[in-house]
Scaffold this motif. Sequence first.
Motif, PDB file in Angstrom:
ATOM      1  N   CYS A   1      -6.822  20.132   3.265  1.00 55.81           N
ATOM      2  CA  CYS A   1      -7.371  19.446   2.092  1.00 55.81           C
ATOM      3  C   CYS A   1      -7.589  20.502   1.013  1.00 55.81           C
ATOM      4  CB  CYS A   1      -8.685  18.757   2.457  1.00 55.81           C
ATOM      5  SG  CYS A   1      -9.632  18.238   1.016  1.00 55.81           S
TER       6      CYS A   1
ATOM      7  N   CYS B   1     -11.753  20.826   0.491  1.00 62.76           N
ATOM      8  CA  CYS B   1     -12.692  21.354   1.498  1.00 62.76           C
ATOM      9  C   CYS B   1     -11.994  22.106   2.625  1.00 62.76           C
ATOM     10  CB  CYS B   1     -13.554  20.220   2.066  1.00 62.76           C
ATOM     11  SG  CYS B   1     -12.668  19.128   3.195  1.00 62.76           S
TER      12      CYS B   1
ATOM     13  N   PHE C   1     -10.272  20.872   5.082  1.00 64.58           N
ATOM     14  CA  PHE C   1     -10.117  20.082   6.320  1.00 64.58           C
ATOM     15  C   PHE C   1      -8.634  19.934   6.661  1.00 64.58           C
ATOM     16  CE2 PHE C   1      -9.657  15.813   8.347  1.00 64.58           C
ATOM     17  CZ  PHE C   1     -10.425  16.032   9.482  1.00 64.58           C
TER      18      PHE C   1
ATOM     19  N   CYS D   1      -8.956  12.638   2.162  1.00 67.37           N
ATOM     20  CA  CYS D   1      -9.533  13.490   3.201  1.00 67.37           C
ATOM     21  C   CYS D   1     -10.734  12.768   3.800  1.00 67.37           C
ATOM     22  CB  CYS D   1      -9.952  14.818   2.578  1.00 67.37           C
ATOM     23  SG  CYS D   1     -10.989  15.828   3.631  1.00 67.37           S
TER      24      CYS D   1
ATOM     25  N   CYS E   1     -14.195  14.982   3.010  1.00 71.59           N
ATOM     26  CA  CYS E   1     -14.849  15.079   1.689  1.00 71.59           C
ATOM     27  C   CYS E   1     -14.492  13.916   0.758  1.00 71.59           C
ATOM     28  CB  CYS E   1     -14.487  16.402   1.016  1.00 71.59           C
ATOM     29  SG  CYS E   1     -12.780  16.470   0.443  1.00 71.59           S
TER      30      CYS E   1
HETATM   31 ZN   LIG Z   1     -11.557  17.457   2.093  1.00 75.97          ZN
END
Ligand SMILES: [Zn+2]
Length: 335
Positions: A184, A187, A189, A156, A159
């Motif tokens: 993700c 986090c 994302f 990712c 993060c």
């Molecule tokens: Zn992430």
Amino acid sequence: MKGLTSPLWPIHFKPLPDELLSSWLVRLAHSHGLKVQTFCNLIFGNRLQVWNRDIDRLAPDWLITELSDRTGATIEQVMNTTLQSYQGILYHRQRASGTLSWIQSLKLHHRKFEGFGLQFCPECLTKDREPYFRKSWRVAFNTFCTSHHCILHDRCLDCGQGAAFHRNDMRHAQYVKTVSLKECYYCGFDLSKSPSLPPKYESRDIGIFLGDLSQKLLDGALGQAEIDNLLVMHHFAKLMFTRNSRVKLYSHLCNVLGADEIALDTKSDIEGADVDTRHHVLQAIAYLMVNLEPILRRAIAGKAVRYNHLKKDFDDMPGWYEGFIKKFSDWRRPY
Ligand SMILES: [Zn+2]
Ligand SMILES: [Zn+2]
């Protein structure tokens, strides 16, 4: 959940093209509105643990049979979602632990992936009607997507965590039908928003060589010659990651190619390296492969590698290679 005990599950779609078993199983769980762990406990019971191993590599027979019975997919279709389907192509002996040639390590520790062994193409994830993870994204020589001509990512960008979609629903409340594999797990994302960058090749021939290999693997079209080449390429990869300081093949090839030399972690291997490192090392390997004799001759003349290194610990040496390297066996002979 009512219906999960009958032979076919209420929702029993088949795997998508090149889909990994884990990706298919997670999508099946979510489509029933259940978290992966809840779904697996309901089906397999607490006794049969699914996620305490790399299930794409070590799918037990009971899991294969159950998936076939409950989805109507044939055993062959289910087996084809596993990395075991690469046996005889990418690797030749099954091993319960340790590295399998060309299969990236997840470095599983307490159900967490500590490595970056699961890659993804942001464009594939964007264009999928339902995002899913491909089997070929676990293969170490695949560093770019042949459909979208962009570099694969292995973590990712927000993060820094590796992809682990089987843990995505842990961030969500009970109802999970809207959880997407492209989030993700750590986090949230959207991995499909990662940049789509064209791969850089040291030469056009190298790009063609590597792209051809990836495409043929995807199409199930690798012939014996390419399977043999992969054995040789893997031996060269070992020579590049070797701890033997007398082998300077990697430095030599970077020098000849005019490429920057990056520090390789000699405690690792190509299957444990990140995508940028693998892409870089594969340029050198492909450069060797496209014009093997003159390039190897020059490397031997430059004392970057010796005949002995070319055959040492190479158990499955293809016949052509064994014959080919014999010409380098007399170190006194000038090249
Ligand atoms: Zn992430
Ligand atoms: Zn793609």
